[in-house]
Write an enzyme that holds these catalytic residues in place. Structure first.
Site, short mmCIF file in Angstrom:
data_model
loop_
_atom_site.label_atom_id
_atom_site.label_comp_id
_atom_site.label_asym_id
_atom_site.label_seq_id
_atom_site.Cartn_x
_atom_site.Cartn_y
_atom_site.Cartn_z
N ASP A 85 4.16 35.51 62.35
CA ASP A 85 4.39 34.66 61.35
C ASP A 85 3.83 35.09 60.10
O ASP A 85 3.13 36.22 60.12
CB ASP A 85 3.56 33.23 61.56
CG ASP A 85 3.59 32.22 62.76
OD1 ASP A 85 5.15 32.39 62.86
OD2 ASP A 85 3.14 31.77 63.37
N ASP B 102 -2.07 25.89 61.89
CA ASP B 102 -2.97 26.88 61.21
C ASP B 102 -3.23 26.41 59.82
O ASP B 102 -2.88 25.12 59.39
CB ASP B 102 -2.12 28.17 61.51
CG ASP B 102 -0.54 27.97 60.53
OD1 ASP B 102 -0.73 27.36 59.52
OD2 ASP B 102 0.18 29.06 60.76
N ARG C 22 -1.02 29.66 67.91
CA ARG C 22 -1.34 28.46 67.11
C ARG C 22 -1.44 27.35 68.15
O ARG C 22 -2.53 26.32 68.04
CB ARG C 22 -0.32 28.47 66.16
CG ARG C 22 -0.26 29.02 64.98
CD ARG C 22 0.74 28.74 64.05
NE ARG C 22 1.99 29.13 64.64
CZ ARG C 22 3.08 28.39 64.33
NH1 ARG C 22 3.27 27.34 63.68
NH2 ARG C 22 4.46 28.67 64.73
N TYR D 189 -4.26 39.84 71.01
CA TYR D 189 -4.49 39.33 69.57
C TYR D 189 -6.22 39.03 69.36
O TYR D 189 -6.83 38.72 70.20
CB TYR D 189 -4.05 37.68 69.12
CG TYR D 189 -2.30 37.95 69.41
CD1 TYR D 189 -1.57 38.09 68.39
CD2 TYR D 189 -1.64 37.78 70.71
CE1 TYR D 189 -0.13 38.14 68.47
CE2 TYR D 189 -0.19 37.52 70.92
CZ TYR D 189 0.51 37.95 69.60
OH TYR D 189 1.74 37.82 69.74
#
Length: 292
Positions: free
Chosen positions: A44, A86, A179, A72
């Site tokens: 994203d 988010d 997310r 991540y």
């Protein structure tokens, strides 16, 4: 002046915040206009980090590379939920927060393992030919189906109760939306949460410490840019090597399949010491894949 030929291979790009993965592809395509260019695993605009960019024949590897395990570094804010999951989204829920560190860590660790995850409605998943975020922007309801994913590990959990911020590292399978994971963790804790930062630090064998920031790459001379391209042969250097005779090579290139013994699904094919390309082994049968 002779311009060096573009390599078939992969660039390990560190994507900056604020642009899409497709924007990165467009930038690389302008440098190598004679080649096909694609990325593996969308990030994203908010997210940064490892984004492998495939060039030329390496674009055929996209599905293989996208399926690799990813890692991540994540930051989230407790006590808030947004419609995008988010901080770029609209706040849809806020609550008073009164949990301790032990409680939070225990709830986060519960997400390790196989599970079904509901993707965010603000995502690029297509339903009946239309992306979910397009339905969301039009305030139209559409059925979103859960996905089978796996969280392999969650570690390096750091909690700041005063600022209501939590950071952790997560290893996960293809198709995982971090997310959504954050949103689900917030619900499990009981106070809601939204993602504030996301950095991909590894996908398959591509690591953040070996990557080059996009804008640093764009500053390089053309020759130095080419030197940053990891060849297909080098990327699979640890995979099994299969040597074919002249006769076998001719038949291999014409699509004839061979029986071989290999624990690797993708193998390197050679003839007289020269790299020819990649083959795929399925049920002990070798067939051509990428020929360079």
């Amino acid at each position: 002046m002779i311009v060096p030929q573009t390599k078939n291979g992969i660039l390990n790009i560190d994507k900056p915040q604020g642009i899409t993965s497709h924007d990165v592809v467009d930038a690389i395509r302008k440098i190598f206009p004679d080649q096909k260019v694609g990325h593996t695993g969308t990030l994203d605009p908010l997210a940064t980090g490892v984004l492998p960019i495939c060039i030329g024949e390496a674009t055929k590897l996209s599905d293989n590379l996208t399926s690799e395990i990813k890692k991540y570094s994540v930051k989230m804010l407790l006590g808030v939920e947004t419609d995008t999951y988010d901080i770029t989204g609209r706040i849809v829920f806020a609550s008073v927060f009164n949990k301790d560190e032990i409680y939070i860590k225990e709830r986060i660790k519960r997400f390790i393992g196989k599970q079904q995850q509901m993707p965010p409605k603000y995502s690029a998943i297509k339903v009946e030919g239309k992306k979910l975020y397009q339905y969301a922007r039009e305030n139209k309801d559409v059925e979103i189906k859960p996905r089978d994913i796996e969280i392999y590990n969650i570690d390096n959990i750091k909690i700041d109760l005063e600022s209501k911020e939590v950071a952790f590292d997560v290893e996960c399978s293809k198709g995982t939306y971090v997310r959504s994971l954050v949103n689900d963790i917030g619900k499990k804790i009981g106070c809601g949460a939204t993602m504030t930062e996301l950095r991909r630090i590894r996908t398959g064998n591509f690591k953040i410490e070996d990557s080059i920031p996009l804008y640093d790459f764009l500053k390089l001379d053309y020759i130095d840019m080419l030197n940053k391209v990891i060849t297909i042969e080098d990327y699979y250097i640890e995979n099994k090597k299969i040597t074919l005779s002249d006769d076998e090579l001719g038949r291999f290139l014409n699509g004839v399949k061979f029986e071989v013994q290999s624990s690797d699904q993708i193998v390197r094919v050679y003839n007289k010491g020269k790299y020819i390309g990649l083959g795929i082994v399925e049920n002990k049968i070798l067939k051509r894949f990428i020929i360079e």
